[in-house]
Design a protein around this motif. Structure first.
Motif, PDB file in Angstrom:
ATOM      1  N   GLY A 145      -7.287  -0.075 -10.396  1.00 16.10           N
ATOM      2  CA  GLY A 145      -6.217  -0.503 -11.292  1.00 16.10           C
ATOM      3  C   GLY A 145      -5.325   0.653 -11.723  1.00 16.10           C
ATOM      4  N   LYS A 146      -5.925   1.814 -11.940  1.00 17.31           N
ATOM      5  CA  LYS A 146      -5.144   2.956 -12.442  1.00 17.31           C
ATOM      6  C   LYS A 146      -4.173   3.509 -11.399  1.00 17.31           C
ATOM      7  CE  LYS A 146      -8.746   6.457 -11.447  1.00 17.31           C
ATOM      8  NZ  LYS A 146      -8.487   6.380 -10.012  1.00 17.31           N
ATOM      9  N   ASN A 147      -4.373   3.188 -10.129  1.00 19.49           N
ATOM     10  CA  ASN A 147      -3.449   3.661  -9.087  1.00 19.49           C
ATOM     11  C   ASN A 147      -2.168   2.836  -8.991  1.00 19.49           C
ATOM     12  OD1 ASN A 147      -5.121   5.720  -8.317  1.00 19.49           O
ATOM     13  ND2 ASN A 147      -6.103   4.568  -6.656  1.00 19.49           N
ATOM     14  N   PHE A 148      -2.169   1.673  -9.608  1.00 21.52           N
ATOM     15  CA  PHE A 148      -0.990   0.797  -9.484  1.00 21.52           C
ATOM     16  C   PHE A 148       0.145   1.293 -10.374  1.00 21.52           C
ATOM     17  CE2 PHE A 148      -4.013  -1.900  -7.432  1.00 21.52           C
ATOM     18  CZ  PHE A 148      -3.254  -2.678  -6.573  1.00 21.52           C
ATOM     19  N   PRO A 149       1.381   1.147  -9.894  1.00 20.87           N
ATOM     20  CA  PRO A 149       2.510   1.604 -10.702  1.00 20.87           C
ATOM     21  C   PRO A 149       2.823   0.665 -11.868  1.00 20.87           C
ATOM     22  CG  PRO A 149       3.292   0.698  -8.617  1.00 20.87           C
ATOM     23  CD  PRO A 149       1.792   0.646  -8.581  1.00 20.87           C
ATOM     24  N   GLU A 150       3.844   1.027 -12.626  1.00 25.31           N
ATOM     25  CA  GLU A 150       4.218   0.285 -13.835  1.00 25.31           C
ATOM     26  C   GLU A 150       4.714  -1.122 -13.489  1.00 25.31           C
ATOM     27  OE1 GLU A 150       5.875   2.768 -12.424  1.00 25.31           O
ATOM     28  OE2 GLU A 150       8.008   2.804 -12.973  1.00 25.31           O
ATOM     29  N   PRO A 151       4.624  -2.053 -14.447  1.00 25.10           N
ATOM     30  CA  PRO A 151       5.076  -3.426 -14.217  1.00 25.10           C
ATOM     31  C   PRO A 151       6.492  -3.461 -13.666  1.00 25.10           C
ATOM     32  CG  PRO A 151       4.005  -3.275 -16.348  1.00 25.10           C
ATOM     33  CD  PRO A 151       4.096  -1.873 -15.817  1.00 25.10           C
ATOM     34  N   GLY A 152       6.694  -4.275 -12.642  1.00 19.31           N
ATOM     35  CA  GLY A 152       8.029  -4.406 -12.061  1.00 19.31           C
ATOM     36  C   GLY A 152       8.225  -3.554 -10.818  1.00 19.31           C
ATOM     37  N   ALA A 153       7.346  -2.551 -10.622  1.00 18.29           N
ATOM     38  CA  ALA A 153       7.506  -1.659  -9.468  1.00 18.29           C
ATOM     39  C   ALA A 153       7.123  -2.356  -8.160  1.00 18.29           C
ATOM     40  CB  ALA A 153       6.672  -0.403  -9.659  1.00 18.29           C
ATOM     41  N   LEU A 154       6.270  -3.368  -8.247  1.00 15.24           N
ATOM     42  CA  LEU A 154       5.944  -4.201  -7.089  1.00 15.24           C
ATOM     43  C   LEU A 154       6.415  -5.622  -7.406  1.00 15.24           C
ATOM     44  CD1 LEU A 154       2.211  -3.113  -6.438  1.00 15.24           C
ATOM     45  CD2 LEU A 154       4.304  -2.006  -5.624  1.00 15.24           C
ATOM     46  N   GLY A 155       6.682  -6.396  -6.398  1.00 19.41           N
ATOM     47  CA  GLY A 155       7.102  -7.776  -6.644  1.00 19.41           C
ATOM     48  C   GLY A 155       7.085  -8.594  -5.374  1.00 19.41           C
ATOM     49  N   SER A 156       6.938  -9.905  -5.541  1.00 24.51           N
ATOM     50  CA  SER A 156       6.940 -10.825  -4.406  1.00 24.51           C
ATOM     51  C   SER A 156       7.026 -12.223  -4.976  1.00 24.51           C
ATOM     52  CB  SER A 156       5.642 -10.669  -3.608  1.00 24.51           C
ATOM     53  OG  SER A 156       5.443 -11.808  -2.773  1.00 24.51           O
ATOM     54  N   THR A 157       8.020 -13.002  -4.556  1.00 25.78           N
ATOM     55  CA  THR A 157       8.192 -14.328  -5.155  1.00 25.78           C
ATOM     56  C   THR A 157       6.942 -15.185  -4.981  1.00 25.78           C
ATOM     57  OG1 THR A 157      10.583 -14.328  -4.920  1.00 25.78           O
ATOM     58  CG2 THR A 157       9.532 -16.473  -5.078  1.00 25.78           C
TER      59      THR A 157
ATOM     60  N   CYS B 149       0.850  -1.199   0.000  1.00 17.58           N
ATOM     61  CA  CYS B 149       0.000   0.000   0.000  1.00 17.58           C
ATOM     62  C   CYS B 149       0.891   1.256   0.000  1.00 17.58           C
ATOM     63  CB  CYS B 149      -0.916   0.024   1.225  1.00 17.58           C
ATOM     64  SG  CYS B 149      -2.215  -1.212   1.190  1.00 17.58           S
ATOM     65  N   ILE B 150       1.919   1.225   0.854  1.00 21.29           N
ATOM     66  CA  ILE B 150       2.868   2.338   0.941  1.00 21.29           C
ATOM     67  C   ILE B 150       3.488   2.609  -0.431  1.00 21.29           C
ATOM     68  CG2 ILE B 150       5.114   3.034   1.868  1.00 21.29           C
ATOM     69  CD1 ILE B 150       4.546   1.385   4.379  1.00 21.29           C
ATOM     70  N   LYS B 151       3.890   1.531  -1.114  1.00 24.75           N
ATOM     71  CA  LYS B 151       4.573   1.674  -2.401  1.00 24.75           C
ATOM     72  C   LYS B 151       3.624   2.214  -3.468  1.00 24.75           C
ATOM     73  CE  LYS B 151       7.538  -1.751  -3.388  1.00 24.75           C
ATOM     74  NZ  LYS B 151       8.082  -3.144  -3.435  1.00 24.75           N
ATOM     75  N   ILE B 152       2.392   1.716  -3.471  1.00 24.81           N
ATOM     76  CA  ILE B 152       1.405   2.215  -4.439  1.00 24.81           C
ATOM     77  C   ILE B 152       1.189   3.711  -4.209  1.00 24.81           C
ATOM     78  CG2 ILE B 152      -1.012   2.056  -5.171  1.00 24.81           C
ATOM     79  CD1 ILE B 152      -0.844  -0.957  -4.219  1.00 24.81           C
ATOM     80  N   ALA B 153       1.104   4.108  -2.941  1.00 25.63           N
ATOM     81  CA  ALA B 153       0.827   5.513  -2.607  1.00 25.63           C
ATOM     82  C   ALA B 153       1.968   6.439  -3.017  1.00 25.63           C
ATOM     83  CB  ALA B 153       0.558   5.650  -1.109  1.00 25.63           C
ATOM     84  N   THR B 154       3.207   6.015  -2.771  1.00 25.37           N
ATOM     85  CA  THR B 154       4.335   6.947  -2.925  1.00 25.37           C
ATOM     86  C   THR B 154       4.969   6.927  -4.314  1.00 25.37           C
ATOM     87  OG1 THR B 154       5.761   5.267  -1.906  1.00 25.37           O
ATOM     88  CG2 THR B 154       4.974   7.022  -0.484  1.00 25.37           C
ATOM     89  N   ARG B 155       4.695   5.869  -5.086  1.00 23.94           N
ATOM     90  CA  ARG B 155       5.351   5.759  -6.393  1.00 23.94           C
ATOM     91  C   ARG B 155       5.176   7.022  -7.241  1.00 23.94           C
ATOM     92  NH1 ARG B 155       9.228   2.256  -8.239  1.00 23.94           N
ATOM     93  NH2 ARG B 155       9.186   2.091 -10.492  1.00 23.94           N
TER      94      ARG B 155
END
Lengths: 402, 402
Positions: free
Chosen positions: B277-289, B126-132
């Motif tokens: 969906g539009k709030n999410f950053p570009e591909p690769g900006a989030l990740g988790s194995t 959530c933090i990453k989506i907000a600050t990106r």
């Protein structure tokens, strides 16, 4: 054997991929197929019944491949719910069983663990163990090209790609070069601020996502020495390299050093921060609802360690990694290298890297890009020479088609 | 029915607890017993065959109690390994199924998710989506008494107890009071720095670990308004309060507001950061194995949502929470309160809080401390009036024994 029956992605996969795009935030797939959960050993089927050879091992989380009989037996035993307990507060026996077994493969004296849910959480807890007793610490030190995870702490230490961390709030860090001048740079930092201000030094002895770069023995020896001399905690990140993949249980054992704290996850099925019991902070300083409570994952991790021991997979990893690398050395690629079954080679460009990865996929071989121009080959530990030869024939064919 | 047959801990539990202490770093247990994995509904047995009534629900992660038939059916279906895939890179159908179902219970327009392994990881994302998209953000804002998790980002936002965060490296934060003056304080911060420097505001609409404090409607309305006016992302942390426990799917729905982003985990069995969906950053900006790859956990989460719907558990949670709180109001305790089945009361001191929790345990009732002097009561959603009465009789007895 590889058997690709449809164009890729097949119709069934395509149907689901289209829907997934609608719901998955930050949608990003390396390979367009949907896994069927069917597979055996190093091979698996997608839902369109294509058979792939897996040299990515679910990003190093699948040491015994698909449907290993020993793991199926474990799965069968779990016929009650929940599968995950609040393991820090409500204790289960699986937690003890796993930690007892872990203590047989960790360096002497490093027999205490804090169990968590992922590699990122393992690194986060290593950070906390290191800094708890360092009230003056102002920053942490990691290496250029490093990858430690995607949560704020582990991500602040990650230097491999800007894409991963742009604009995020971070803890203060300094960065060392991943080469023989690292120790000199570390000395400069200590001289400029003070050893007390350094929270810890963290490194992967084989960089994973950053490009499968193997640390030099000189670098490791000199950095470890400076840390010891200045009482700076030295953390080894073994999330990808640990649990036997390099031919030793932990990658740092190839360098004849022992860290103060290390992380493990992936092949273990759960995350863990490992250290000496006396290094852990007071009760309550660490915490995780499901940490130490995922009974199935912990039972799997336990059986994985036992199977690696029983089937002599450490020495097999070394032999197969060396064999695969000797084959790669025959091809027109750059810098074939390995430490055990962490195998990689370089290509001339990022574009060529992506082309080769994609072409391997189209030919039924799953490989993983790493860094900007490397390809990593990390088959399950149970891989055979025959399967390595099959993978090599795909790689050879794909390289020639360029 | 509660049935305590041995002194606590029983011999078998004691034997394992003794060994666990040797290996578990930062060893800390609330209740000394080992779970047997046996249980039904709200009751479970320890390995000494004592039967407890569970009003803690594995810290809110067990909405349907032990061995619910619907979940046993799900478990039975999973007879192949691995159980966890590298779900961000190698896609599985369970991920889509869960996200499609989630979209039926999230506010309109908030139908995209990033799936992860824990509540802490949900908050981190959530933090990453907000600050990106906020290159000028310099700090984050949370509330006094808050608990958001134990990883560096989520922990920096956590203000409930100093024990959790002492000496750790943190990202910069500012803290609002959890009362009607919050909006004025937020205005002051914005005036002093600038709205652009605020990464986001995050709150629990019912504070969990911090003491089950319910936000005032005025506070929520005014803070939400200022965030909207200044384009500051408003994050709701629904890790503990979400998934129907408050009688609505999400606690914020009791306040007639919609956040920009929210976290969920615990009762869902996996973590998720939810937004448009539009709030999410570009591909690769989030990740988790393993994010989006824990097939059993995701299938469990899906079935939990379906069962909550089918069995009308939202309205039952409201009715049972209100009933339990009315009973508590008859006793000599402070501030009985609830929002749905998040129920709590206060005691005169921290010492008394620990005494009551321990005495309940000795009498076979599992409850959880929260904050410095509160007790939280969070039974599974399937709790009945008879079980509430049984729990009340223990609480009444224990209070009288003081």
């Amino acid at each position: 054997m590889i058997n690709i029956k449809t164009k890729l992605p097949g119709n069934k996969s395509q149907h689901i991929l289209k829907k997934l795009k609608r719901y998955a935030g930050c949608y990003c797939h390396v390979y367009p197929f949907i896994h069927s959960h069917k597979g055996k050993g190093c091979y698996f089927q997608d839902i369109d019944n294509n058979t792939f050879l897996d040299f990515a091992s679910q990003i190093a989380t699948l040491p015994l491949g698909y449907n290993h009989p020993n793991l199926l037996k474990v799965l069968k035993k779990y016929n009650s719910t929940p599968i995950k307990y609040a393991g820090s507060d409500f204790l289960v026996e699986e937690s003890l069983n796993l930690m007892e077994e872990l203590a047989t493969i960790t360096p002497k004296g490093m027999n205490a663990d804090f169990l968590v849910n992922s590699g990122a959480e393992a690194v986060e807890n290593c950070i906390k163990i290191a800094t708890r007793s360092r009230p003056n610490s102002k920053f942490a030190i990691s290496f250029e090209g490093s990858f430690h995870g995607r949560t704020t702490g582990s991500l602040s230490l990650t230097k491999s790609k800007k894409l991963y961390s742009k604009n995020y709030l971070k803890i203060p860090t300094k960065t060392l070069p991943f080469n023989d001048s690292a120790a000199d740079e570390l000395k400069k930092i200590i001289k400029k601020s003070s050893a007390k201000e350094v929270g810890f030094v963290i490194l992967e002895h084989v960089q994973g996502e950053g490009g499968y770069r193997i640390a030099s023995k000189y670098m490791v020896k000199t950095v470890r020495k400076i840390c010891s001399h200045n009482n700076i905690p030295y953390i080894a990140d073994e999330v990808q390299s640990g649990m036997g993949r390099t031919g030793k249980w932990w990658a740092f054992q190839n360098f004849n050093i022992t860290p103060d704290i290390f992380s493990t996850a992936k092949a273990l099925q759960v995350g863990a921060a490992v250290s000496s019991g006396k290094n852990f902070p007071e009760p309550g300083a660490l915490g995780s609802t499901w940490g130490g409570g995922s009974v199935l994952d912990m039972a799997m991790g336990l059986e994985i360690i036992k199977t690696i021991k029983r089937n002599n997979l450490l020495s097999k990893n070394k032999a197969h990694g060396d064999y695969l690398t000797r084959q790669l050395a025959q091809l027109d690629i750059k810098n074939p290298r390995n430490l055990g079954l962490m195998v990689a080679f370089d290509l001339s460009s990022h574009k060529e890297q992506l082309r080769i990865a994609k072409s391997c996929f189209k030919n039924g071989l799953i490989v993983l890009p790493a860094g900007l121009n490397s390809i990593r080959l990390i088959p399950p530990y149970i891989v055979t020479k025959r399967e390595i030869n099959e993978a090599m024939s795909v790689i050879e064919r794909v390289l020639k088609a360029s």
